[in-house]
Design an enzyme around this catalytic site. Structure first.
Site, short mmCIF file in Angstrom:
data_model
loop_
_atom_site.label_atom_id
_atom_site.label_comp_id
_atom_site.label_asym_id
_atom_site.label_seq_id
_atom_site.Cartn_x
_atom_site.Cartn_y
_atom_site.Cartn_z
N GLU A 68 -10.17 -2.09 4.31
CA GLU A 68 -8.88 -2.03 3.62
C GLU A 68 -8.42 -3.42 3.22
O GLU A 68 -7.30 -3.84 3.51
CB GLU A 68 -7.82 -1.36 4.49
CG GLU A 68 -8.04 0.12 4.71
CD GLU A 68 -7.81 0.93 3.46
OE1 GLU A 68 -6.92 0.58 2.69
OE2 GLU A 68 -8.56 1.91 3.27
N ASP A 69 -9.28 -4.15 2.54
CA ASP A 69 -8.93 -5.44 1.95
C ASP A 69 -8.67 -6.56 2.94
O ASP A 69 -8.16 -7.59 2.57
CB ASP A 69 -7.70 -5.32 1.04
CG ASP A 69 -8.02 -4.60 -0.24
OD1 ASP A 69 -9.17 -4.72 -0.67
OD2 ASP A 69 -7.14 -3.92 -0.77
#
Lengths: 1147, 325
Positions: free
Chosen positions: A762-763
């Site tokens: 998630e980044d």
């Protein structure tokens, strides 16, 4: 083509003359002009971005203010008819301040530190009567004008770097803002519809209507003509009802139907359209001017007149027709209303055309129909209003004085009070509320505090355009990106969410015009063969053979040969006989020529093309580089021309040399100028998915970096500074132009694009611990705390005491929380402040009822004081950086305490590249565990998960990596400028030259096992920004803690050490699951459980062992547990005479 | 430059044995061996032979993170009127490499017998600089004065010709600014903070093996293609022999496994003609010192630490009845 080459050779052997005018040579591809973009910085030195603000304010200071004064010159007295006071001149000085009877020059930095207003005195020259003699008095102070930084009357104007450094000013500061009471305020650019132009549109009932917003110095009004049921009506908010337009014509002296028909048009289309309106008028039995005026008089909203004698209805009606309806059309001596009638006729004509052909409706969102209101215009509106108020007050005061005293002794100068204007300006700018009584205008949030989060944030704010549309309306029109925005408004830089598309930003080379006089233009038009409209009737005006000429929306005449007229006009403009920003534009649809010289139009410079060749030659650029010529020289040589949005419609503009044809009239200076300064930071933006560029525009403003060269002298409430900022390896021309390299915000991180550990989903990004140790991402957090030491009316003052509490003043030891304090009760510079440490040990006097009288002097030694110590809050300690003691005229003693913290990135801190790819730190890994390059031991600073790419499509980021890597290897900066920039192929070649794979992938080895990673890893430098959101400021948890007083529930919010809410939806989950006890525990026991005693008999709340309602001795009460909020509700209901009973039963 | 023999005698690790040779014996290695390829004042390049990847990587990790050195760890600011603030300068001071040849004399501060600080675990310095007579002054490592006679001083770099380079710049002072600080250097390792890491880079790689079927390549490809094949490699592993008009391997050591050649071969239907692999028992190390220790010293210390670790592991395993072999 060999045959052509041979041909060429033959020719070149011939004479030179032949070679020069050889057809072939003319068709040869044009040579590209190198460094053409250098015109952009040359332009920005003179105009554009912030200069628009400054130009506009300068125009106000030097031109407008005098006009305003001239319009409001005279003050008479109602009491003494011989008295008068006349302003003969007005001027604004340089910022100065008088303190302790000593005057000194006021510098902006002093204002910031001392909470002063950076303002200059406004002086007027006055002529007035005293007794029966006339006195002249020069340089009378009537107020202070907040001074825009960088304006013509600002000290900073024209200062070089050294002198700026000496007064602690940053040479790269954008300026163009005001300093009001130490706060930097920006007047945002306001977008509006054009003034004094006819706009044909559909109203809410889908009727075609023509709307004109008239605006003059005296008045602003909106006149509408509606086409309703095939009839025309005049609409205005001074009328209770719509007026049939023919009645209006008759009231303005056009009594015969023929005249009316002629002024609108005698072609059958117009006559047919008008027939019903004419009929309606005769049905109403309005035939003469007198009848028409009477008709109108009955529909006038009666307004209370404030001064003078009350007017009759008829007078009012005539007054409205003269001064309010189409106020911008001048009245003439002969046939006073003729110009207005002509204008009304034109409006009706346009409506009829639009009814027949809906394509003739105007596009409200078209940017040529918009005008931008800049600080100069806004201040000018405000100033005029305040000047009027000032004069009104002055007149009132004079009247009172004249009544009281003998007129021989009375000196009007004593009545002048400078507060009205000074205060009015200060209050409006600092609150952002623009309320103008005369126009009944009320505007909110016109000003904003200049954001100093980063240099880019400040610069971006200066280029921001705010539109007046309501944010809540769900219409897409005004929000959409228009073709007419090209080169004028940045296509990327707009916020997300409710104000998306309504808040815009100027592009790099946009300039906003200021008003320029109309008279010379009118003269030139006549000289160019225009026939004056005053001499013509409707038939001649609208004849198909002629083009109607408009000057700032007013029809002024007709020309026979429009193309020649326009060509000649433009020729004069190139020669400098007409101001360069005046636009002339031929409208084929309306058979009209529009000349505009009004302020607020958007213009941009373009290269002039003649016969398919640019007039700009390489030698011109050479001259520019060595400083022989500047932008204005090119302008006067006709190489460059300013076009406004409307005139662009008459031009064919080539993007670059390759696209040039014979038909082109202009060429872009460089295509990257269509972006604004914030979007200009993005390398290779043309390879990114467009929303990513928009996201970066929002994030670039949050990046921690250098704010200005004076950042360590500044006293902002909150400042984030980067310890080791870097110039980006992949830069753009915009970056160079806006001095981002001098004030950068970010660092070139060595990035490996791979997966690592799983803490990168998630980044999230992985950071190298050793990089952090060596200073990667390190930032300073500087915060200001402020207190003032007040004096009270009874003579008491606040006091600050050294670190011993009042009560045990005999004890000599210092309490632990006072450890940072010095002998004067303020923290020592350099001291560390932990949670709860006091840094200003202030006490305020307790004022009892008896002592609170106004002039009541109290014995100070008798006063009791209570502690109001300022203490530091925060889990992490901060150091005292500076302590500033200062004063303002209002506030005799201010203490400003500045603390500083060094912040190393930690897990949860936010980072972002320049491509809208943000992520938080997921894990910090020791260097030895990180993968390393087999070739040279290289090891990443930051690891990014490749899953960030497919859906985001930020190809620009990949190219940035490759270019950055090539730049590192070859030892130079690379360019990623929009639409140009260094091509990837070449970057790949450089990589190969230095022994790297051309695609930027490297063979890495695992730092943990030492094995070669089973794939090649895309790795290289990417410019990363650290964003201001840090866990340290956000993390929060609580077990026990404070409760709010009223409800006894836990407080809310991090700042109050509040609880984490178990909300409705969470509650629903628990209900669904059936976890009853858990709900009970969360919602009551852990929150506000309270034991009440409920009477079994009456059901009211009583006490333990007794019920007051039934009888004090009645002891049939039971204890019940309930939330305190519930008990509160019951009692509140009771207090409202609502009987809420609790019935108890055995379960 | 040092001579090879000198190194061998000076540090005695050239043919050092370490670990349990029996353990690796299972895999059929001979005695592990180190062969020094290059040695300069700051860089050592050597081969590690006859051992396992795990051992080689452990060595690398220890070099980076566990060889103890000295670095400034505590800064007491008495006066700082410069533009930079205290933490800023302190951070920079910490990163200055200190010559740590005598690091063994010192104890780690948390393992020292003393209560706070003593000569056994710390070295004191003084940094005093005043800019009084110039507009601007540079403060560099020469301004750091040792207060004791411990030979721990900031590194003074020497270039290839043996000439001293400029001292490390710490910061600049402008007129009438001054700096007065007491500095304390302590012993530590790269695990705690990167300032204690003795190396700038420590690179390790397996030795690549490049094999080409010369017959096949020179037979199946025309001369143009052969030249193309040679030019393809970014690292110039291959050479084109103009006399024989044939592709030859010039320096297989340069290969970075970019498989450009393999791709080319595949595209030309020569799958088997080019082979790229790595040797599993030979590792090439390049260790670049920051100047705190000599590079050979770093390696020998790292080896000692590794041996001690293995020994400890062995005794622990024996204690629990596991055969250390």
């Amino acid at each position: 083509m060999p045959s052509q080459n041979e041909h060429m050779k033959d020719e070149s052997n011939g004479n030179d003359f032949h070679e020069l005018f050889n057809d072939l040579k003319l068709h040869e591809p044009l040579k590209k002009i190198d460094d053409k973009w250098k015109l952009v910085p040359a332009f920005l030195r003179l105009r554009g971005l912030v200069k628009a603000h400054i130009d506009s304010f300068n125009h106000f200071l030097n031109v407008d203010i005098k006009e305003i004064m001239r319009a409001n010159q005279l003050i008479n007295s109602d009491i003494d008819p011989t008295f008068y006071l006349r302003f003969t001149d007005i001027n604004v000085g340089f910022p100065k301040i008088e303190e302790d009877f000593e005057q000194h020059n006021l510098m902006p930095h002093e204002c910031r530190i001392r909470d002063l207003t950076y303002s200059a005195p406004i002086h007027v020259d006055i002529e007035y009567t005293k007794g029966d003699r006339i006195f002249l008095k020069n340089q009378v102070l009537i107020g202070r004008m907040p001074m825009m930084l960088g304006a013509s009357n600002c000290w900073l104007n024209g200062m070089d770097h050294d002198r700026l450094a000496a007064i602690k000013e940053c040479p790269y500061d954008p300026r163009g803002y005001f300093i009001i009471k130490g706060v930097e305020k920006v007047l945002l650019i306001q977008e509006q519809m054009s003034k004094n132009r006819i706009i044909i549109e559909l109203d809410s009932k889908q009727n075609v209507c023509a709307q004109v917003t008239s605006s003059t110095y005296e008045r602003k009004s909106r006149t509408t003509i509606v086409h309703k049921n095939d009839k025309f009506y005049l609409k205005h908010n001074t009328f209770t009802d719509d007026i049939p337009v023919v009645v209006a014509f008759k009231a303005m002296g056009m009594e015969t139907d023929q005249e009316i028909a002629q002024i609108i048009g005698t072609e059958s289309m117009y006559l047919d359209g008008l027939a019903l309106s004419l009929q309606e008028c005769s049905q109403l039995n309005v035939l003469s001017q007198a009848q028409a005026l009477e008709f109108i008089a009955n529909k006038v909203k009666s307004l209370k007149s404030f001064q003078g004698r009350p007017k009759t209805k008829l007078e009012e009606a005539r007054d409205i027709l003269t001064n309010v309806i189409l106020a911008h059309i001048p009245m003439s001596k002969h046939l006073p209303y003729f110009a207005k009638c002509r204008y009304l006729g034109l409006m009706i004509r346009r409506i009829i055309e639009a009814v027949h052909d809906p394509s003739k409706l105007d596009d409200k969102d078209y940017y040529g129909n918009k005008r931008l209101e800049l600080s100069g215009q806004l201040i000018s509106l405000l100033f005029e209003d305040l000047l009027k108020k000032f004069q009104f007050d002055l007149k009132k005061q004079i009247d009172i004085m004249l009544q009281k005293s003998k007129k021989e002794k009375f000196d009007a100068l004593t009545c002048i009070r400078a507060d009205t204007i000074t205060q009015g300006l200060e209050i409006s700018i600092s609150s952002g509320n623009w309320s103008l009584k005369r126009f009944k205008m009320e505007r909110k949030s016109v000003t904003q505090v200049l954001s100093r989060l980063s240099y880019i944030a400040a610069l971006g704010m200066m280029a921001r355009i705010n539109s007046q549309f309501e944010k809540t309306r769900k219409i897409s029109g005004p929000r959409a990106l228009q073709p007419s925005h090209w080169g004028i408004v940045c296509p990327s830089d707009t916020p997300e969410g409710e104000s998306c598309g309504l808040v815009k930003n100027l592009a790099l080379t946009t300039h906003v015009t200021t008003d320029s006089p109309e008279q010379p233009l009118l003269r030139i038009c006549i000289d160019l063969g225009m026939e004056d409209a005053a001499l013509l009737g409707g038939d001649e005006l609208y004849s198909k053979k002629h083009f109607l000429v408009f000057l700032n929306g007013q029809p002024i005449g007709v020309v026979k040969n429009p193309h020649k007229f326009v060509r000649n006009f433009r020729f004069l403009r190139k020669r400098g006989r007409v101001q360069e920003f005046v636009s002339v534009y031929l409208n084929d649809h309306q058979n009209s020529i529009n000349i505009a010289s009004d302020g607020g139009r958007l213009v941009r410079p373009l290269l002039v093309i003649e016969k398919g060749r640019p007039k700009l030659q390489q030698m011109h650029i050479q001259d520019l580089i060595i400083g022989l010529k500047d932008f204005n020289d090119f302008l006067s040589e006709g190489i460059i021309e300013y076009l406004d949005v409307n005139e662009e419609n008459n031009a064919l503009i080539a993007l670059n040399e390759e696209g040039l044809t014979e038909q082109h009239t202009h060429m872009e200076i460089d295509p990257f100028t269509i972006l604004g300064c914030v979007a200009g930071l993005i390398p290779y933006p043309h390879h990114n998915q467009s929303p990513r560029n928009t996201y970066q525009c929002a994030m670039g403003k949050q990046a921690i970096g250098t704010i200005g060269l004076n950042q360590l002298n500044r006293v902002d409430t909150l400042l984030y500074l980067m310890t080791y900022p870097m110039k980006p390896l992949v830069k753009t021309k915009t970056i160079e132009i806006i001095n981002f390299e001098q004030l950068p915000a970010g660092q070139n991180a060595s990035v490996a694009i791979m997966s690592y550990s799983g803490y990168d989903i998630e980044d999230a990004v992985i950071l190298n611990k050793s990089s952090l140790d060596r200073g990667f991402g390190r930032a300073m957090y500087i915060r200001r705390y402020q207190t003032d030491i007040k004096k009270y009316s009874n003579g008491a003052t606040d006091i600050i005491l050294p670190g011993v509490t009042q009560k045990d003043s005999r004890k000599t030891f210092m309490n632990k929380k006072f450890h940072a304090l010095d002998g004067d009760g303020m923290a020592r510079v350099g001291e560390s402040l932990g949670n709860g440490d006091v840094f200003i040990n202030k006490y305020t006097p307790v004022i009892n009822e008896t002592q609170s009288g106004y002039m009541n002097q109290v014995d100070i030694s008798q006063l009791e004081f209570k502690s109001q110590a300022q203490s530091y809050k925060g889990a992490n300690p901060a150091y005292v950086d500076r302590v500033i003691l200062t004063s303002t005229p209002e506030n005799p003693f201010i203490i400003k305490m500045i603390t500083r913290q060094s912040r190393v990135p930690e897990i949860g801190d936010k980072f972002s590249s320049r491509h809208g790819q943000k992520g938080v730190v997921g894990l910090i890994v020791p260097q030895e565990d990180l993968p390393f390059s087999e070739k040279n031991g290289w090891c990443p600073d930051l690891i990014m998960n490749p899953h960030g790419f497919p859906s985001r499509m930020t190809v620009g980021k990949m190219i940035e990596l490759i270019s950055g890597k090539a730049g590192v290897l070859s030892g130079e900066f690379k360019y990623g400028t929009a639409f140009s920039g260094d091509p990837v192929e070449e970057m790949g070649k450089i990589l190969i030259k230095y022994g790297y794979s051309f695609d930027g992938k490297d063979c890495l080895m695992s730092g943990i096992t030492g094995e070669i990673l089973p794939c090649f890893v895309f790795s290289g430098p990417i410019y990363y920004q650290r964003l201001k959101h840090m866990v340290q400021d956000k993390m929060h948890s609580r077990a026990r803690g404070p409760k709010s007083v009223l409800t006894r529930q836990p407080t809310e919010g991090r700042s109050r050490e509040g609880g984490l809410r178990l909300g409705e939806m969470e509650r629903d989950c628990l209900i669904g699951y059936g976890a009853a006890n858990l709900i009970m525990e969360r919602l009551m026991i852990s929150s506000d459980q309270f034991v009440v005693y409920v009477c079994n008999k009456c059901g009211f709340i009583g006490y333990e062992g007794c019920c007051v309602y039934c009888s004090p001795n009645h002891d049939n009460v039971c204890s019940v547990k309930m939330p305190y909020a519930c008990k509160l509700l019951l009692q509140e209901l009771q207090s409202m005479n609502i009987r809420a009973q609790i019935k108890l039963t055995d379960v | 430059m040092y001579g090879m023999e000198q190194i061998n005698t000076a540090t005695g690790f050239a043919n050092a044995k370490f670990g349990s040779s029996k353990g690796q014996g299972a895999k059929g290695f001979d005695e592990p061996e180190i062969r020094i390829l290059e040695l300069s004042k700051y860089v050592i390049k050597f081969e590690l032979l006859n051992t396992d990847l795990s051992v080689a990587n452990s060595l690398r990790r220890i070099i980076i993170a566990e060889v103890p050195t000295m670095a400034i760890d505590l800064v007491e600011v008495k006066e700082n009127t410069s533009a930079l603030h205290d933490e800023f300068i302190a951070h920079r001071l910490g990163l200055i490499p200190l010559q740590s040849f005598n690091v063994d004399q010192f104890n780690l501060s948390d393992q020292c017998a003393c209560s706070s600080m003593c000569a056994q675990c710390s070295v004191q310095f003084k940094l005093h600089a005043v800019c009084s007579d110039r507009d601007q002054m540079e403060v560099n490592t020469r301004h750091i004065q040792p207060l004791s006679d411990a030979p721990i001083i900031p590194v003074q770099y020497v270039n290839d010709k043996g000439i001293e380079e400029d001292p490390i710049l710490i910061m600049k002072l402008s007129k009438n600014q001054q700096l007065d600080m007491n500095l304390v250097a302590r012993k530590g390792n790269g695990k705690i903070h990167a300032k204690w890491s003795p190396v700038a880079t420590c690179q390790m790689r397996k030795e690549p093996i490049v094999e080409i079927d010369q017959d096949k390549i020179n037979r199946d490809l025309d001369i143009e293609k052969r030249k193309e094949f040679v030019a393809l490699c970014p690292r110039e592993v291959f050479a084109f022999n103009d006399y024989r008009n044939a592709v030859e391997i010039e320096n297989s050591d340069k290969c970075i496994q970019c498989i450009e050649c393999l791709r080319f071969a595949q595209a030309n239907n020569l799958e088997r003609a080019v082979k790229i692999a790595e040797r599993e028992d030979k590792f090439v190390f390049t260790v670049e010192s920051t100047g705190v220790l000599t590079p050979e010293d770093i390696v020998s210390r790292a080896l000692q630490i590794l041996m001690r670790k293995l020994y400890e592991l062995g005794t622990q395993m024996k204690k629990y009845g596991v055969n250390a072999d």
